[in-house]
Motif scaffolding. Structure first.
Motif, PDB file in Angstrom:
ATOM      1  N   SER A 123     -26.313  10.214  14.439  1.00  0.00           N
ATOM      2  CA  SER A 123     -27.926   9.313  14.550  1.00  0.00           C
ATOM      3  C   SER A 123     -28.583   9.481  13.355  1.00  0.00           C
ATOM      4  CB  SER A 123     -28.353  10.327  16.142  1.00  0.00           C
ATOM      5  OG  SER A 123     -27.805  10.653  16.727  1.00  0.00           O
ATOM      6  N   LEU A 124     -28.391  10.373  11.961  1.00  0.00           N
ATOM      7  CA  LEU A 124     -29.157  10.235  10.802  1.00  0.00           C
ATOM      8  C   LEU A 124     -28.289   8.377   9.963  1.00  0.00           C
ATOM      9  CD1 LEU A 124     -28.958  13.576   9.840  1.00  0.00           C
ATOM     10  CD2 LEU A 124     -30.503  13.134  10.475  1.00  0.00           C
ATOM     11  N   THR A 125     -29.715   8.320   9.584  1.00  0.00           N
ATOM     12  CA  THR A 125     -29.457   7.358   8.802  1.00  0.00           C
ATOM     13  C   THR A 125     -30.248   8.222   7.714  1.00  0.00           C
ATOM     14  OG1 THR A 125     -31.849   6.101   9.462  1.00  0.00           O
ATOM     15  CG2 THR A 125     -29.823   5.773  10.377  1.00  0.00           C
ATOM     16  N   VAL A 126     -29.741   7.172   6.540  1.00  0.00           N
ATOM     17  CA  VAL A 126     -30.448   7.281   5.365  1.00  0.00           C
ATOM     18  C   VAL A 126     -30.770   5.902   4.254  1.00  0.00           C
ATOM     19  CG1 VAL A 126     -28.816   9.594   4.377  1.00  0.00           C
ATOM     20  CG2 VAL A 126     -28.117   6.978   3.551  1.00  0.00           C
ATOM     21  N   SER A 127     -31.690   6.069   2.768  1.00  0.00           N
ATOM     22  CA  SER A 127     -32.343   5.519   2.998  1.00  0.00           C
ATOM     23  C   SER A 127     -32.560   5.639   0.931  1.00  0.00           C
ATOM     24  CB  SER A 127     -33.546   4.250   3.012  1.00  0.00           C
ATOM     25  OG  SER A 127     -34.430   5.460   3.164  1.00  0.00           O
ATOM     26  N   TRP A 128     -32.423   4.474   0.240  1.00  0.00           N
ATOM     27  CA  TRP A 128     -32.362   4.854  -1.043  1.00  0.00           C
ATOM     28  C   TRP A 128     -33.233   3.725  -1.817  1.00  0.00           C
ATOM     29  CZ3 TRP A 128     -27.797   4.818   1.241  1.00  0.00           C
ATOM     30  CH2 TRP A 128     -27.376   3.565   0.675  1.00  0.00           C
TER      31      TRP A 128
END
Length: 108
Positions: free
Chosen positions: A73-78
């Motif tokens: 369920s985790l998302t990442v952005s950068w």
């Protein structure tokens, strides 16, 4: 990929990390729904490598628990950052603004 521009949230899977995460230094965030879980920085290695390190086992015990429990369920952005020297400043500002759930330093 443009530097100094946030990349939108991407599912936290190895396939997505390998395909989309840049081979550049910068700042990254983990998200669970609308909550920022963690803000991190990558100065000596690429954002891609740092995210893979987290996938394999985070140095932050609280984030490690989140990853184990909610990996799907985790998302990442950068945000790739050209000037490595300012990465800690960018990270600090993100922590102040987002108040992530698992960062030890909150920079009040």
């Amino acid at each position: 990929m443009a530097k100094n521009k946030w990349h939108g949230r991407t599912p936290f899977t190895l396939a997505h990390i390998h395909r989309y995460a840049p081979e550049l230094p910068g700042v990254y965030t983990f998200w669970f729904g609308g909550y920022c879980v963690y803000v991190g920085q990558s100065r000596k290695q690429s954002i891609r490598k740092r995210l893979i390190d987290h996938w394999q086992g985070s140095h932050n015990p609280a984030l490690s628990l989140w990853i184990k429990a909610k990996k799907d369920s985790l998302t990442v952005s950068w945000l790739p950052v050209e000037k490595v020297a300012i990465i800690p400043v960018v990270e600090k500002r993100c922590i102040q603004r987002l108040q992530p759930l698992t960062n030890v330093l909150r920079y009040q």
